[in-house]
Design an enzyme around this catalytic site. Sequence first.
Site, short mmCIF file in Angstrom:
data_model
loop_
_atom_site.label_atom_id
_atom_site.label_comp_id
_atom_site.label_asym_id
_atom_site.label_seq_id
_atom_site.Cartn_x
_atom_site.Cartn_y
_atom_site.Cartn_z
N GLN A 91 53.64 -2.08 -18.81
CA GLN A 91 53.68 -3.37 -18.65
C GLN A 91 53.78 -3.87 -17.18
OE1 GLN A 91 54.82 -6.09 -21.98
NE2 GLN A 91 55.36 -4.50 -23.00
N LYS A 185 34.86 8.83 -20.44
CA LYS A 185 34.92 7.75 -21.75
C LYS A 185 33.92 6.58 -21.36
CE LYS A 185 39.86 8.40 -22.43
NZ LYS A 185 41.39 7.50 -22.38
#
Length: 283
Positions: A91, A185
Site C-alpha cells: 500500500q 496477462k
Amino acid sequence: MIVPGSESQALGAALAAETGEPLAAVRYERFPDGERMASVEVPADADRAVVVAATTTDAAHVELLQLQDAVREAGVEEVVTVLPYMGYGRQERAFEPGQPVSARAVARAISTGTDRVVLVDPHEASVTDCFDVPCDVVRAASRLATPLPGGLTDPLFLSPDAGAVSLAESVRDAYGRGAVDYFDKVRHSGTEVEITPGDAAVEGRDVVVVDDIVATGTTMSESIAVLDDRAAAAVYVACVHPLLARAARTKLERAGVEAIYATDTIERDVTAVSVAPALADAL
C-alpha cells in the site's frame, strides 16, 4: 545482538549463527486485557541491537515497536531493524481519494525507534522512500535456487509478469542453466484474466514459476493450470515471501504443483532456505 520477533524466531537464530552475534532472550507475553508485552534481556555491554521481525500481522507491528523501544530503554546505542517481510508494503500509494498511504504511515512509526532499516525484496521498490531513516534492500531471490532439484529437465524459469523477470533471472543464474520467460496477462473484464506463458515452449520441460510473494495463490494456481494444459513435465513454485493467505496452499496443491520452495522471510512449512547469509552481508 540479534533480537527476534515472534514471527521470525528461526531466521533470528540463523542470522545469529551467520554473524556470530549473540541471540537475545526475548519474552512475548499478553496482559489479561489482550495487550501485548515484548521484552528483551539486554546485556550491559550491548552497543547494537538488530531487531529481526516479519510484520505479517497488525500485532507483529506492535510487537516490533515494543522490541525497538525495549532495547532503546536498556541503553543500546544503535538499533538496526530488519524487516524480512514488511506488512502494508504493497500500500505504497493512495489508490482512491481519502485513502491513506499505509506503507508510509507504518514506515514512519518504525523509523522512530531505529537508526536504520533493512528490507528483503520489497514488492514495491518505492517503499524505501517512506522511511525517515536510511533504508537498504537485500535481494534474496537467488537463494531459491538452492533447494531446487538438481536434475531439472530443460528448465524454464517463468516470472508472473514482465516487471518481475529479474527475479526469475536471479534464480536461473544461481541454478546455473535454463531459459527465462514471463507470463502475459490479458484482462478481459474485472474478473476474467487470460494468462499465457510468453513465447517459450513448455511441453516436456520442468518449469519453475518465480515470484516475490504468493498471497492468496489465485494467479499462481491459474498459472500452474495453464502450464499443465500445455503439457509441462512438472511445475515448481519458488517465492521469496510465502504469505499463503487463506486457502492459497490448497489452491496450489489442487492445481498440481510439484513442490513449493520459499525462504524464511515468512516462516512456513514450505520454507526451504534461509536469507540469513544475504542479510549478514548487509549488516
